[in-house]
Design a protein around this motif. Sequence first.
Motif, mmCIF file in Angstrom:
data_model
loop_
_atom_site.group_PDB
_atom_site.id
_atom_site.type_symbol
_atom_site.label_atom_id
_atom_site.label_comp_id
_atom_site.label_asym_id
_atom_site.label_seq_id
_atom_site.Cartn_x
_atom_site.Cartn_y
_atom_site.Cartn_z
ATOM 1 N N UNK A 24 -34.626 157.939 -16.076
ATOM 2 C CA UNK A 24 -33.977 157.663 -17.111
ATOM 3 C C UNK A 24 -33.499 156.051 -17.062
ATOM 4 N N UNK A 25 -33.835 155.360 -15.964
ATOM 5 C CA UNK A 25 -33.920 153.996 -15.825
ATOM 6 C C UNK A 25 -34.966 153.262 -15.736
ATOM 7 N N UNK A 26 -36.127 153.783 -15.976
ATOM 8 C CA UNK A 26 -37.246 153.096 -16.151
ATOM 9 C C UNK A 26 -37.893 152.665 -14.836
ATOM 10 N N UNK A 27 -37.411 153.160 -13.836
ATOM 11 C CA UNK A 27 -38.110 153.008 -12.525
ATOM 12 C C UNK A 27 -37.341 151.913 -11.630
ATOM 13 N N UNK A 28 -36.057 151.773 -12.295
ATOM 14 C CA UNK A 28 -35.182 150.731 -11.553
ATOM 15 C C UNK A 28 -33.803 151.487 -11.197
ATOM 16 N N UNK A 29 -33.024 150.849 -10.433
ATOM 17 C CA UNK A 29 -31.669 151.641 -10.134
ATOM 18 C C UNK A 29 -30.776 151.570 -11.241
ATOM 19 N N UNK A 30 -30.759 150.721 -12.002
ATOM 20 C CA UNK A 30 -29.711 150.540 -13.045
ATOM 21 C C UNK A 30 -30.324 149.829 -14.298
ATOM 22 N N UNK A 31 -29.983 150.315 -15.514
ATOM 23 C CA UNK A 31 -30.346 149.469 -16.628
ATOM 24 C C UNK A 31 -29.082 148.832 -17.265
ATOM 25 N N UNK A 32 -29.062 147.659 -17.728
ATOM 26 C CA UNK A 32 -28.154 146.999 -18.108
ATOM 27 C C UNK A 32 -28.457 146.583 -19.612
ATOM 28 N N UNK A 33 -27.536 146.879 -20.512
ATOM 29 C CA UNK A 33 -27.645 146.359 -21.836
ATOM 30 C C UNK A 33 -26.542 145.431 -22.502
ATOM 31 N N UNK A 34 -27.072 144.165 -22.584
ATOM 32 C CA UNK A 34 -26.012 143.261 -23.063
ATOM 33 C C UNK A 34 -26.054 143.242 -24.649
ATOM 34 N N UNK A 35 -24.808 143.285 -25.005
ATOM 35 C CA UNK A 35 -24.504 143.306 -26.465
ATOM 36 C C UNK A 35 -23.397 142.211 -27.079
ATOM 37 N N UNK A 36 -23.526 141.937 -28.302
ATOM 38 C CA UNK A 36 -22.761 140.996 -28.818
ATOM 39 C C UNK A 36 -21.631 141.937 -29.735
ATOM 40 N N UNK A 37 -20.334 141.676 -29.514
ATOM 41 C CA UNK A 37 -19.197 142.394 -30.341
ATOM 42 C C UNK A 37 -19.629 142.075 -32.014
ATOM 43 N N UNK A 38 -20.181 140.946 -32.143
ATOM 44 C CA UNK A 38 -20.327 140.414 -33.511
ATOM 45 C C UNK A 38 -21.655 140.947 -34.048
#
Length: 288
Positions: A24-38
């Motif tokens: 569920x993390x595509x082969x990495x330890x963590x997946x971070x998704x950066x989003x804008x409140x706007x």
Amino acid sequence: MPPQIYRFQPNEPQPRIYSDAMNSTLGFQRVYVVYSASDPSSLENFKSIAVLLDIDARYIEQTSIERANTIQRQHAYLANPVEIAELDTHARIYAHMARHDIQSALIIRSSVDMELDIKLRMASALGDIPDPYDMLFVGRHYAEPTEPHVQEMMTFLRQTNSSDPSAQMQRVWAKREFASRKTRVYLSSFPSGISAYAIGRQMARRLHHRLRVRMTFDKHDLDFILADVAMVGLSIAYSMSPSPIAAYTTRHGSDNQLLTHSALHVMSLRQDDPAMLSPYKDWASMWA
């Protein structure tokens, strides 16, 4: 004499599979998704992709422009507030990786679309990538000079840019083969328009310090700094080709990219079919 069609291998699973990439993390330890409140629609779209493809992500709100203005004044940074907002956000992610001993992470902007078979593509890439490496560029707007098949395809497109029916038919088949070519990784030269990249813990620690220094002395954005780090040999950086993640926006006249099987399109969350688009932002006129 008509130009020769350049042949590409179809995209199919490699004999050697890196099994962790199917998680569920595509082969990495963590997946971070950066989003804008706007831009709440992009965040909702990504969450829909995450449910469909079983991706476990940590969502990070991008530093606001107001906060970036304050940071700029406090530290006398030369970078403008828009650049500072992005750089500060990624610096916070790097710091989180260091604090929690996260060895590898995939960092993605929320305003993207993905291939439905991204896990197979990541398995192919991670199974073939040499160790050790510092960064892997997974989503890009532009082609790179060192990217396999790119120069040949550019030459072919220019040679067949005519109204001749035979040339047009050759273009159709060549474009299909290029779009479905086998996933490969290669040493990155100067990635540009980065929408997703993987990074190791040691590189994250180095970049955490480097971003602050660059904001003090430069006016460059994150995209340039990551490309610069790869280009000047300060890291071992690879890119995936074709990119399984592509930037996506609903803005009129946007430069959306080709995906052979779009996750958003299959869920009817985008109206255009990205299978008909150009693979790179600067190829639109050549690809037509």
